[in-house]
Design a protein around this motif. Structure first.
Motif, PDB file in Angstrom:
ATOM      1  N   VAL A  29     -26.180  30.317 -76.982  1.00 55.43           N
ATOM      2  CA  VAL A  29     -25.878  30.448 -75.553  1.00 55.43           C
ATOM      3  C   VAL A  29     -24.533  31.149 -75.363  1.00 55.43           C
ATOM      4  CG1 VAL A  29     -25.315  29.163 -73.455  1.00 55.43           C
ATOM      5  CG2 VAL A  29     -27.298  28.502 -74.824  1.00 55.43           C
ATOM      6  N   ILE A  30     -23.540  30.727 -76.120  1.00 51.30           N
ATOM      7  CA  ILE A  30     -22.214  31.340 -76.003  1.00 51.30           C
ATOM      8  C   ILE A  30     -22.267  32.813 -76.387  1.00 51.30           C
ATOM      9  CG2 ILE A  30     -19.880  31.348 -76.973  1.00 51.30           C
ATOM     10  CD1 ILE A  30     -20.118  28.262 -77.051  1.00 51.30           C
ATOM     11  N   ALA A  31     -22.968  33.144 -77.460  1.00 49.14           N
ATOM     12  CA  ALA A  31     -23.090  34.547 -77.876  1.00 49.14           C
ATOM     13  C   ALA A  31     -23.741  35.376 -76.776  1.00 49.14           C
ATOM     14  CB  ALA A  31     -23.877  34.649 -79.175  1.00 49.14           C
ATOM     15  N   HIS A  32     -24.763  34.819 -76.128  1.00 47.79           N
ATOM     16  CA  HIS A  32     -25.439  35.522 -75.030  1.00 47.79           C
ATOM     17  C   HIS A  32     -24.477  35.738 -73.857  1.00 47.79           C
ATOM     18  CE1 HIS A  32     -28.724  36.775 -72.421  1.00 47.79           C
ATOM     19  NE2 HIS A  32     -28.188  35.993 -71.500  1.00 47.79           N
ATOM     20  N   ILE A  33     -23.714  34.720 -73.533  1.00 42.86           N
ATOM     21  CA  ILE A  33     -22.769  34.831 -72.423  1.00 42.86           C
ATOM     22  C   ILE A  33     -21.689  35.862 -72.731  1.00 42.86           C
ATOM     23  CG2 ILE A  33     -20.947  33.588 -71.174  1.00 42.86           C
ATOM     24  CD1 ILE A  33     -22.860  31.120 -71.279  1.00 42.86           C
ATOM     25  N   VAL A  34     -21.149  35.827 -73.942  1.00 44.17           N
ATOM     26  CA  VAL A  34     -20.111  36.793 -74.324  1.00 44.17           C
ATOM     27  C   VAL A  34     -20.657  38.218 -74.238  1.00 44.17           C
ATOM     28  CG1 VAL A  34     -18.740  37.620 -76.282  1.00 44.17           C
ATOM     29  CG2 VAL A  34     -18.751  35.192 -75.710  1.00 44.17           C
ATOM     30  N   GLY A  64     -16.687  25.939 -53.234  1.00 42.42           N
ATOM     31  CA  GLY A  64     -18.109  26.238 -53.341  1.00 42.42           C
ATOM     32  C   GLY A  64     -18.441  27.310 -54.360  1.00 42.42           C
ATOM     33  N   ILE A  65     -17.504  27.588 -55.252  1.00 44.06           N
ATOM     34  CA  ILE A  65     -17.709  28.596 -56.284  1.00 44.06           C
ATOM     35  C   ILE A  65     -18.164  27.889 -57.557  1.00 44.06           C
ATOM     36  CG2 ILE A  65     -16.627  30.426 -57.646  1.00 44.06           C
ATOM     37  CD1 ILE A  65     -14.580  30.688 -55.291  1.00 44.06           C
ATOM     38  N   ASP A  66     -19.365  28.250 -58.033  1.00 42.87           N
ATOM     39  CA  ASP A  66     -19.907  27.627 -59.239  1.00 42.87           C
ATOM     40  C   ASP A  66     -19.213  28.170 -60.478  1.00 42.87           C
ATOM     41  OD1 ASP A  66     -21.772  26.080 -57.881  1.00 42.87           O
ATOM     42  OD2 ASP A  66     -23.261  27.687 -57.900  1.00 42.87           O
ATOM     43  N   VAL A  67     -18.629  27.281 -61.248  1.00 40.77           N
ATOM     44  CA  VAL A  67     -18.010  27.640 -62.527  1.00 40.77           C
ATOM     45  C   VAL A  67     -18.408  26.598 -63.556  1.00 40.77           C
ATOM     46  CG1 VAL A  67     -16.023  28.821 -61.509  1.00 40.77           C
ATOM     47  CG2 VAL A  67     -15.866  26.400 -61.999  1.00 40.77           C
ATOM     48  N   MET A  68     -18.356  26.984 -64.813  1.00 43.22           N
ATOM     49  CA  MET A  68     -18.632  26.024 -65.876  1.00 43.22           C
ATOM     50  C   MET A  68     -17.730  26.317 -67.062  1.00 43.22           C
ATOM     51  SD  MET A  68     -22.300  27.417 -67.316  1.00 43.22           S
ATOM     52  CE  MET A  68     -22.416  26.309 -68.668  1.00 43.22           C
ATOM     53  N   SER A  69     -17.401  25.277 -67.792  1.00 39.60           N
ATOM     54  CA  SER A  69     -16.559  25.405 -68.971  1.00 39.60           C
ATOM     55  C   SER A  69     -17.430  25.463 -70.205  1.00 39.60           C
ATOM     56  CB  SER A  69     -15.615  24.211 -69.079  1.00 39.60           C
ATOM     57  OG  SER A  69     -14.780  24.151 -67.956  1.00 39.60           O
ATOM     58  N   LEU A  70     -17.050  26.309 -71.145  1.00 37.39           N
ATOM     59  CA  LEU A  70     -17.765  26.429 -72.404  1.00 37.39           C
ATOM     60  C   LEU A  70     -16.788  26.333 -73.559  1.00 37.39           C
ATOM     61  CD1 LEU A  70     -20.180  29.407 -71.724  1.00 37.39           C
ATOM     62  CD2 LEU A  70     -20.788  27.018 -71.991  1.00 37.39           C
ATOM     63  N   PRO A  71     -17.238  25.756 -74.677  1.00 35.74           N
ATOM     64  CA  PRO A  71     -16.389  25.711 -75.865  1.00 35.74           C
ATOM     65  C   PRO A  71     -16.447  27.055 -76.574  1.00 35.74           C
ATOM     66  CG  PRO A  71     -18.484  24.691 -76.351  1.00 35.74           C
ATOM     67  CD  PRO A  71     -18.515  25.079 -74.899  1.00 35.74           C
ATOM     68  N   LEU A  72     -15.505  27.936 -76.312  1.00 37.54           N
ATOM     69  CA  LEU A  72     -15.512  29.260 -76.910  1.00 37.54           C
ATOM     70  C   LEU A  72     -14.786  29.216 -78.247  1.00 37.54           C
ATOM     71  CD1 LEU A  72     -16.576  32.032 -76.136  1.00 37.54           C
ATOM     72  CD2 LEU A  72     -14.340  32.574 -75.245  1.00 37.54           C
ATOM     73  N   PRO A  73     -15.499  29.530 -79.348  1.00 37.28           N
ATOM     74  CA  PRO A  73     -14.856  29.488 -80.670  1.00 37.28           C
ATOM     75  C   PRO A  73     -13.695  30.481 -80.751  1.00 37.28           C
ATOM     76  CG  PRO A  73     -17.234  29.728 -80.858  1.00 37.28           C
ATOM     77  CD  PRO A  73     -16.893  29.895 -79.415  1.00 37.28           C
ATOM     78  N   ALA A  74     -12.722  30.156 -81.551  1.00 36.22           N
ATOM     79  CA  ALA A  74     -11.515  30.981 -81.671  1.00 36.22           C
ATOM     80  C   ALA A  74     -11.830  32.412 -82.056  1.00 36.22           C
ATOM     81  CB  ALA A  74     -10.561  30.353 -82.681  1.00 36.22           C
ATOM     82  N   HIS A  75     -12.833  32.647 -82.895  1.00 38.84           N
ATOM     83  CA  HIS A  75     -13.121  34.004 -83.331  1.00 38.84           C
ATOM     84  C   HIS A  75     -13.678  34.879 -82.208  1.00 38.84           C
ATOM     85  CE1 HIS A  75     -17.182  32.317 -83.825  1.00 38.84           C
ATOM     86  NE2 HIS A  75     -17.609  33.540 -83.785  1.00 38.84           N
ATOM     87  N   LEU A  76     -14.043  34.293 -81.073  1.00 34.98           N
ATOM     88  CA  LEU A  76     -14.547  35.070 -79.948  1.00 34.98           C
ATOM     89  C   LEU A  76     -13.531  35.240 -78.827  1.00 34.98           C
ATOM     90  CD1 LEU A  76     -18.172  33.670 -79.594  1.00 34.98           C
ATOM     91  CD2 LEU A  76     -17.454  35.801 -80.662  1.00 34.98           C
TER      92      LEU A  76
END
Length: 152
Positions: A87-92, A135-147
């Protein structure tokens, strides 16, 4: 759990996870499926390769593999780190990194002061709270250091 490759009328491809084939059919008939990118309800199933766990990979081979999810925190219940990494790779791959300007840029997009697009960046917990209050949708993700410093 069954994973199907789906596609909307605008050619956006995405995955759908279902409890059974009947569950997929029921959601399709009841028009509960929609594209996560454009919200189109005209969704069809696309052919996909099946995964069969044969157990053929030896344990030593698995231990020697470098997984892209190494170091990811296990903070999502019932979601394997491999899925979180995908999921993170797709988002990046599919977002613009606006860095520390994330709160300002998210507001500009929300209030139509900047072109609508998918962005990511950094924000403090307080900034995230304020964005959500607006009203702004945001979400937090655990982004690995290498990214975190990856240029696109």
């Amino acid at each position: 759990m069954i994973v199907y490759d789906l596609e909307c009328e605008n050619s956006h491809r995405f995955e759908g996870w279902f409890g059974s084939a009947d569950d997929y059919e029921k959601q399709l008939v009841e028009k509960l499926l929609s594209c996560p990118m454009c919200n189109s309800g005209n969704v069809v199933r696309r052919p996909s390769a099946s995964y069969v766990n044969t157990g053929a990979v030896e344990k030593s081979s698995r231990e020697n593999q470098q997984l892209p999810n190494a170091g990811l925190p296990r903070q999502y219940a019932n979601v394997p780190p491999e899925i979180v990494a995908q999921v993170i790779a797709h988002i990046v791959k599919n977002t613009e990194d606006v860095g520390n300007q994330f709160p300002e840029e998210a507001r500009k997009i929300h209030y139509n002061e900047a072109p609508e697009r998918h962005i990511r960046g950094t924000a403090s917990a307080k900034d995230v709270e304020l964005l959500r209050d607006e009203g702004i949708d945001v979400m937090s993700l655990p982004l690995p250091a290498h990214l975190t410093n990856k240029t696109h």
